[in-house]
Design an enzyme around this catalytic site. Structure first.
Site, PDB file in Angstrom:
ATOM      1  N   LYS A  97      47.283  38.383  33.996  1.00  0.00           N
ATOM      2  CA  LYS A  97      47.459  36.918  34.013  1.00  0.00           C
ATOM      3  C   LYS A  97      47.716  36.298  32.633  1.00  0.00           C
ATOM      4  O   LYS A  97      48.436  35.317  32.515  1.00  0.00           O
ATOM      5  CB  LYS A  97      46.212  36.249  34.620  1.00  0.00           C
ATOM      6  CG  LYS A  97      45.918  36.646  36.060  1.00  0.00           C
ATOM      7  CD  LYS A  97      46.600  35.731  36.998  1.00  0.00           C
ATOM      8  CE  LYS A  97      46.318  35.887  38.474  1.00  0.00           C
ATOM      9  NZ  LYS A  97      45.648  37.026  39.004  1.00  0.00           N
ATOM     10  N   GLU A 119      45.167  26.306  38.941  1.00  0.00           N
ATOM     11  CA  GLU A 119      44.415  26.663  40.143  1.00  0.00           C
ATOM     12  C   GLU A 119      43.894  28.072  39.920  1.00  0.00           C
ATOM     13  O   GLU A 119      44.483  28.836  39.154  1.00  0.00           O
ATOM     14  CB  GLU A 119      45.340  26.624  41.366  1.00  0.00           C
ATOM     15  CG  GLU A 119      46.177  27.899  41.613  1.00  0.00           C
ATOM     16  CD  GLU A 119      47.232  28.176  40.534  1.00  0.00           C
ATOM     17  OE1 GLU A 119      47.571  27.242  39.778  1.00  0.00           O
ATOM     18  OE2 GLU A 119      47.691  29.332  40.449  1.00  0.00           O
ATOM     19  N   SER A 386      46.690  46.195  37.619  1.00  0.00           N
ATOM     20  CA  SER A 386      46.827  44.772  37.256  1.00  0.00           C
ATOM     21  C   SER A 386      45.585  44.166  36.620  1.00  0.00           C
ATOM     22  O   SER A 386      45.692  43.214  35.855  1.00  0.00           O
ATOM     23  CB  SER A 386      47.231  43.962  38.482  1.00  0.00           C
ATOM     24  OG  SER A 386      46.314  44.142  39.543  1.00  0.00           O
TER      25      SER A 386
HETATM   26  C1  LIG Z   1      45.604  37.415  40.415  1.00  0.00           C
HETATM   27  C2  LIG Z   1      45.597  38.867  40.509  1.00  0.00           C
HETATM   28  C3  LIG Z   1      46.449  39.560  41.400  1.00  0.00           C
HETATM   29  C4  LIG Z   1      47.333  38.881  42.405  1.00  0.00           C
HETATM   30  O1  LIG Z   1      48.308  38.054  41.874  1.00  0.00           O
HETATM   31  P1  LIG Z   1      49.825  38.473  41.729  1.00  0.00           P
HETATM   32  O2  LIG Z   1      50.485  37.204  41.346  1.00  0.00           O
HETATM   33  O3  LIG Z   1      50.297  38.997  43.041  1.00  0.00           O
HETATM   34  O4  LIG Z   1      49.898  39.507  40.675  1.00  0.00           O
HETATM   35  C5  LIG Z   1      46.443  40.948  41.378  1.00  0.00           C
HETATM   36  N1  LIG Z   1      45.620  41.631  40.548  1.00  0.00           N
HETATM   37  C6  LIG Z   1      44.776  41.000  39.698  1.00  0.00           C
HETATM   38  C7  LIG Z   1      43.885  41.810  38.832  1.00  0.00           C
HETATM   39  C8  LIG Z   1      44.736  39.615  39.649  1.00  0.00           C
HETATM   40  O5  LIG Z   1      43.886  39.015  38.809  1.00  0.00           O
END
Ligand SMILES: *Cc1c(COP(=O)(O)O)cnc(C)c1O
Length: 419
Positions: A97, A119, A386
């Site tokens: 993020k 948000e 992620s």
């Molecule tokens: C917010 C988040 C997601 C989902 O959001 P995307 O916009 O689909 O990437 C996935 N993994 C993590 C660790 C997140 O914080």
């Protein structure tokens, strides 16, 4: 951010921000000027060497880029194919993020806007926005559904400690959808001094394109790292899909490489048949939510349906418009993993690789665990890690305890006659 390799005409939105039939702008009149201003400023910033230099330096020194790509030997053994992990979990504040919030906060400062709003669902985007806002001296307000605030208590406290204001939203299902509606309402009333740092590849044009561009660095790095470490191109990319920002960030730099399969994994919740999930692709129902036309979970009357996922970050009824378009064209595939499969993958990665993944990420890992044997030992897969799972420890323990009770009750019942 400088590499342009992988950009193809088919993946750009048109001049009005449409990806095929998806995307566009469905917002009140008051926001049109702000969206035009944002689009113009983003275009100017991309052509400005000073902006790019500050963005790159901040990504390096504040966020921790580049993130490593590592081969996960023990997880590969369990999955039955070769698994490489792109370590976005190592970034400052714990997830991908921050790539986007740094970019958007720099843009807010360029536009002379002293206040940002955001948000948040799992709280990760709230934390990443609060951190970037603090770094650049911007006032920050974060909207979160009260149900998510309960589930993600620690992140709410982190946001406050970073100097931002948290506003809990009690409307609707009290989750991400309701927080987003409230943030849009705030923006309409204070658009002159406020920039809305939208957290995924969603919302009205130019957000889906702009957020993608800020995350594109993930795939650009991964492509170079893979070529250097393993040689050539990977066979497959896998990433979880909430709104779709981490997945498009990985996929986009490989869109010109048709030999590389791209798989986005949505939240299968309690199973598609149960109706309690957040998988938008299988239903293929077109609607408008939060300013964009895309695939949404809705009932026959067009009312947004409640969603369910063990991970707050995937618990959202719409998918980014570019993903809907990639799916239609067969340029990416979409699958889903259930809550149970994600929990199993969470524990497997923890024990075999020494990494606690975010529950969102665990959905991508679960797909690999399920499909790996069919792919075969020589197949080389990059999974976008992620985010890290520190935020999810309490939720995992809670869900495991809940799951254990019915299971052991059934076990006791089955044994009762014998005893
Ligand atoms: C917010 C988040 C997601 C989902 O959001 P995307 O916009 O689909 O990437 C996935 N993994 C993590 C660790 C997140 O914080």
């Amino acid at each position: 951010m400088s590499a342009t390799r992988g950009a193809t005409a088919a993946t750009q939105p048109d001049a009005t921000g449409h990806f095929g039939p998806y995307g566009g702008r469905f917002v009140p009149e008051t926001l049109i000027h702000a969206l035009d201003e944002l689009e113009a400023e983003f275009a100017r910033a991309r052509g400005d060497a000073a902006f790019r230099a500050e963005l790159d330096a901040t990504l390096r020194d504040f966020a921790g880029r580049p993130t490593p790509l590592i081969e996960a030997h023990r997880y590969s053994e369990a999955a039955g194919c070769r698994v490489f992990l792109k370590r976005e979990d190592l970034l400052h504040t714990g997830a991908h993020k921050i790539n986007n919030t740094i970019g958007q906060c720099l843009l807010a400062r360029r536009m002379g806007k002293p206040r940002v709003i955001a948000e948040t669902g799992a709280g990760q985007h709230g934390v990443a926005t609060a951190a970037a806002a603090a770094r650049f001296g911007l006032a920050c307000t974060v909207y979160i559904g009260s149900e998510d605030a309960r589930r993600q208590h620690l992140n709410v406290q982190r946001i406050r400690l970073l100097g931002a204001e948290v506003r809990e939203v009690n409307a609707g299902s009290r989750t991400l959808k309701d927080a987003t509606s409230e943030a849009l309402r705030d923006w309409v009333t204070r658009v002159r001094d406020t920039h809305y740092v939208l957290g995924s590849v969603l919302g009205p044009h130019p957000f889906p394109t702009m957020v993608r561009e800020f995350h594109r660095v993930i795939g650009v790095e991964a492509r170079g790292q893979f070529a250097a470490q393993a040689g050539g191109l990977p066979d497959l990319l896998v990433a979880c899909v909430g709104g779709g920002s981490n997945s498009i960030g990985l996929f986009h730099a490989f869109l010109d490489a048709a030999s590389v399969r791209k798989v986005g994994v949505e939240a299968g919740g309690l199973g598609i048949a149960s109706g309690r999930h957040a998988a938008r692709i299988p239903e293929h129902s077109v609607g408008v939510l939060h300013g964009t036309r895309t695939l949404v979970l809705q009932d026959a009357r067009g009312m947004i349906r409640p969603t369910h996922s063990v991970s707050a970050g995937l618990d959202y009824p719409a998918i980014g418009p570019e993903h809907a378009w990639l799916a239609d064209q067969g340029l990416a595939e979409y699958a889903h993993a259930t809550d149970d499969e994600a929990l199993e993958a969470f524990e497997t990665l923890a024990k075999l690789e020494g990494i606690l993944p975010a529950l969102e990420t665990a959905h991508a890992l679960a797909w690999v665990l399920r499909e790996g044997r069919a792919l075969g030992r020589e197949t080389r897969v990059i999974v976008n890690l992620s985010g890290r799972g520190d935020k999810d420890v309490e939720e995992v323990l809670r869900v495991r305890a809940k799951g254990a009770r019915p299971a052991s009750a059934a076990y006791d019942a089955a044994r009762a006659p014998v005893l």
